[in-house]
Design a protein around this motif. Structure first.
Motif, short mmCIF file in Angstrom:
data_model
loop_
_atom_site.label_atom_id
_atom_site.label_comp_id
_atom_site.label_asym_id
_atom_site.label_seq_id
_atom_site.Cartn_x
_atom_site.Cartn_y
_atom_site.Cartn_z
N VAL A 243 0.94 -1.33 -0.02
CA VAL A 243 0.07 0.17 -0.09
C VAL A 243 0.84 1.10 0.05
CG1 VAL A 243 -1.99 -1.05 1.26
CG2 VAL A 243 0.02 0.07 2.51
N ASP A 244 0.31 2.44 -0.47
CA ASP A 244 1.08 3.67 -0.22
C ASP A 244 1.68 3.96 0.96
OD1 ASP A 244 -1.07 6.02 0.98
OD2 ASP A 244 -2.19 4.64 -0.27
N ALA A 245 2.43 5.09 1.11
CA ALA A 245 3.13 5.25 2.44
C ALA A 245 2.00 5.88 3.60
CB ALA A 245 4.37 6.45 2.03
N ILE A 246 1.50 6.64 2.97
CA ILE A 246 0.58 6.94 4.37
C ILE A 246 -0.36 6.02 4.63
CG2 ILE A 246 -1.60 8.67 4.63
CD1 ILE A 246 -0.41 10.69 2.64
N THR A 247 -0.98 5.10 3.88
CA THR A 247 -1.82 4.18 4.41
C THR A 247 -1.02 3.05 5.02
OG1 THR A 247 -3.19 4.41 2.14
CG2 THR A 247 -3.36 2.17 3.49
#
Length: 756
Positions: free
Chosen positions: A97-101
């Motif tokens: 998943v992306d960095a923030i998630t």
């Protein structure tokens, strides 16, 4: 009656004191004003045996750590059960998943772990790094072998600094990277994960990678960087036949002089937090059960204080694969006694330790030793005091513009110009109207990236033509020759002014051969598929042919070297690789990479690294050209560098003095360019046979057109040490030759003596 009351009061007092003692200990290990050692010693006695063993195990997040459809943390029953006692760490949570998630997931996961074990011990979240952080949404850099081609350790340090920052922003704490292995056999599928064939170059790169990813160590406790786990200790890249999991036969002298130095520098100079043991054995002794290696060398000689982690399931494999342990319990005891602190993934190894201690209580002392090292790491990383990620920092720090620009800069310094017949490169955009971008390594972004560099004056046509394999993940299969695809590529080339062929290999033709259901090593190193036929047919058209070589292992590119007018060796570049390649082709920047490996003509020349013993070069092979196709350290540029006037400060060196050697370097070309000036030293006579030459220094320097500079190197006694006939490392008096030049084959030389 009074006596009974007195006894009751005594019991109550003892219970109160015991509780008070435990509360005091609890307060102690949470007291940030105490030293790390004091906090570890306050916490360790509180743990039950089962809780201690939990701090010696890592599992992979793929067994049940994810988000549900509402974006909330969802754990499998298996994971919930494992976390009741705490855990040393979890591998790759949030990798897809992306960095923030990922940061949100890992905050939730860490909170759950802290709240669901008795003492609130946080877990280590662990990643890896081969093209930057191995996770979705991070800056994609070139692979380590690509970085090594830059011959620029400072650039590598900046690159790994970004890796450390982006990993920490995702909530990660440790990285099973970098690799300090030497790779000298291109059959080995993991070749590009390391920094090349040479001890000195690899040492400089590994040291700077560790310093970078750990934020010069200071970034660990302040929460900006992650800890390095330098691997694979030791000699993993020397597997026989280039076959993963095969035996390793290597002389003790070679081990000490060539294999150990990158690891030693990672420990002593870069302060790596972790070490991973090697899959293999060394001369019959399995590395995961080798106390002389993991304790004697690593800790007693080098003073390593971090933790040692097993490679995937390898403690258990001492029993069922290496066949050096009678039972799984014996394997667990071997690993523990050897000095392995954390068991990676296995359910049939350290999981048995609580029951084993019942039969052999002395094992708990070794368990305590390992748990101290794990807890110490968690305190160093500040996880007891600040276990969570500030989500607001993630968006600002991840994939920052400066990181993307660094990826491009790293590309430009790593591209190697192997050949440039009749100054084919750089291309003049004003004299070229149509360029064909052809071949199996063309990507969907290649055309757009070339257009972004060249502008509107040139028409580009791009065509992949064919794939190299069926791209099956575990065991890819070669595809049959596609005559129509070849004909189409030739037809496109015929209508173009210049042809750029994208050739070599990809992630399916060179990869890790996992323990089961995967192949990645090769028995030959020729380019797969009809690539040789393609370049022969296109060359016959009479067009200028430029080859962009993409690959993850060294290839015997004989046909390419013969027919290409120019060859750019790019290994495996960043996400901006084709853009960077276009900038080199059109002369925005001069190439400055140098080959970090020897490029052989044939697999039959293996072993074939430049620093072999001189006696290895006595005879050539029948029906094969002389020497390598391209030597170690080779790389052309758009300057025209001349070396002259080599000089040395004096003719003798002693164990207490140094020398200085200098050479004049002139850029006779019309373009600014960078040159890697390399220093090699040869010990002419030794008590044991000595290498033909050894890299002992290099400097990457930029020259304006027409500029001359005097480039100097220090020669120290330490550079001349080796393991002598008596197996002691030291100096021997005698004659030495020092070489300064542009590669391991092109240099000026002078001589000096070591006098004792």
């Amino acid at each position: 009656m009074k006596k009974l009351c007195f006894l009751a009061l005594v019991v109550v007092g003892l219970l109160f004191n015991a509780c008070g003692s435990k509360e005091a200990s609890l307060k102690d290990y949470k007291d940030a004003s105490l030293s790390i050692e004091e906090r570890v010693e306050a916490l360790l006695p509180l743990l039950s045996l089962e809780e201690k063993v939990a701090q010696m195990r890592i599992f992979h997040a793929n067994i049940g750590v994810k988000h549900d459809e509402n974006g909330k943390l969802k754990l499998s029953e298996k994971v919930i059960k494992k976390l009741k006692l705490g855990i040393a760490g979890i591998k790759n949570p949030g990798e897809h998943v992306d960095a923030i998630t990922a940061a949100k997931l890992n905050n939730e996961l860490q909170k759950y772990i802290i709240e669901h074990n008795r003492w609130g011990i946080p877990a280590l979240f662990v990643t890896e790094s081969y093209n930057g952080v191995d996770a979705t949404g991070c800056t994609k850099f070139g692979r380590p072998m690509t970085s090594a081609a830059s011959f620029n350790p400072e650039l590598v340090q900046r690159q790994w600094d970004v890796v450390g920052r982006e990993a920490r922003l995702r909530g990660m704490h440790m990285c099973h990277s970098p690799e300090a292995d030497l790779v000298r056999d291109p059959r080995f599928g993991r070749m590009s994960e390391a920094f090349g064939e040479d001890t000195y170059l690899t040492t400089q790169m590994v040291k700077n990678a560790v310093i970078g990813v750990q934020g010069n160590y200071e970034g660990l406790g302040n929460g900006t960087h992650i800890g390095a786990v330098t691997k694979h200790f030791a000699a993993y890249g020397q597997v026989l036949g280039g076959s993963n999991f095969a035996a390793i036969e290597i002389s003790p002298r070679t081990l000490i002089d060539e294999i150990y130095p990158p690891f030693e520098a990672a420990v002593k100079e870069a302060k790596t937090l972790g070490i991973m043991a090697s899959h293999g054995d060394i001369n019959g002794v399995a590395s995961h059960g080798n106390p002389e290696l993991l304790t004697g060398v690593l800790r007693d000689q080098w003073g390593f204080e971090g933790y040692v982690v097993s490679d995937s399931n390898d403690i258990a494999r001492l029993h069922y694969f290496m066949n050096v342990a009678e039972t799984p319990e014996d394997a667990a005891q071997m690993g523990l006694e050897a000095g392995i602190d954390i068991d990676l993934y296995a359910e049939d190894s350290y999981a048995y330790l609580p029951e084993m201690v019942k039969k052999n209580p002395e094992l708990e002392k070794l368990i305590d030793r390992s748990v101290r090292r794990v807890l110490r790491t968690k305190f160093i990383l500040g996880l007891f005091d600040n276990p969570y990620i500030n989500i607001e920092d993630v968006e600002k720090g991840n994939r920052a513009e400066s990181s993307l620009e660094l990826a491009k800069e790293s590309d430009l310094e790593s591209i190697i110009l192997l050949k440039n017949e009749a100054n084919t490169l750089p291309l003049d955009a004003k004299k070229t109207t149509k360029i064909a971008l052809l071949g199996p390594l063309v990507t969907e972004n290649t055309k757009a990236m070339f257009e972004s560099v060249a502008g509107d004056n040139i028409k580009f046509v791009a065509e992949k033509g064919f794939h190299l394999t069926d791209e099956t993940g575990g065991e890819p299969k070669l595809l049959p020759r596609d005559g129509r695809a070849l004909d189409k590529l030739v037809s496109i080339a015929r209508s173009s002014n210049v042809v750029v062929l994208f050739m070599g290999g990809d992630e399916f033709t060179s990869k890790e051969a996992f323990f089961t259901h995967a192949l990645g090593d090769r028995a030959t190193i020729d380019p797969v598929g009809p690539q040789d036929e393609l370049i022969e047919r296109i060359k016959a058209l009479g067009r200028p042919v430029i080859v962009v070589l993409k690959h993850r292992r060294t290839l015997s590119i004989n046909a390419i070297a013969e027919h290409a007018d120019a060859i750019l060796d790019t290994w495996d570049l960043s996400e901006f690789g084709d853009e960077s390649t276009a900038r080199i082709i059109f002369g925005e920047v001069s190439p400055s990479g140098k080959s970090p490996v020897t490029i052989p003509r044939s697999i039959g020349q293996i072993p074939f690294h430049y620093s072999m013993k001189e006696i290895n070069y006595k005879k050539e092979y029948l029906f094969l050209g002389k020497g390598p196709l391209f030597p170690f350290g080779h790389g052309l540029n758009y300057g025209d560098f001349e070396y002259s006037d080599i000089s040395i400060s004096k003719g003798e060196i002693t164990p207490d003095t140094e020398l200085e050697v200098s050479v004049k370097v002139t850029n006779n070309g019309s373009m600014k360019a960078k040159e890697v000036v390399q220093m090699y030293i040869k010990d002419e006579i030794g008590s044991v046979t000595r290498p033909d030459k050894e890299l002992k220094g290099f400097q990457k320097i930029e020259f304006d057109a027409g500029e001359s500079k005097t480039v100097s190197f220090k020669i120290t006694p330490q550079m001349l040490e080796f393991t002598r006939l008596d197996m002691q490392k030291g100096l021997e008096a005698g004659d030495y030759t020092v070489m300064l030049g542009t590669s391991s084959k092109d240099y000026l030389e002078t001589k000096f003596k070591l006098v004792k």
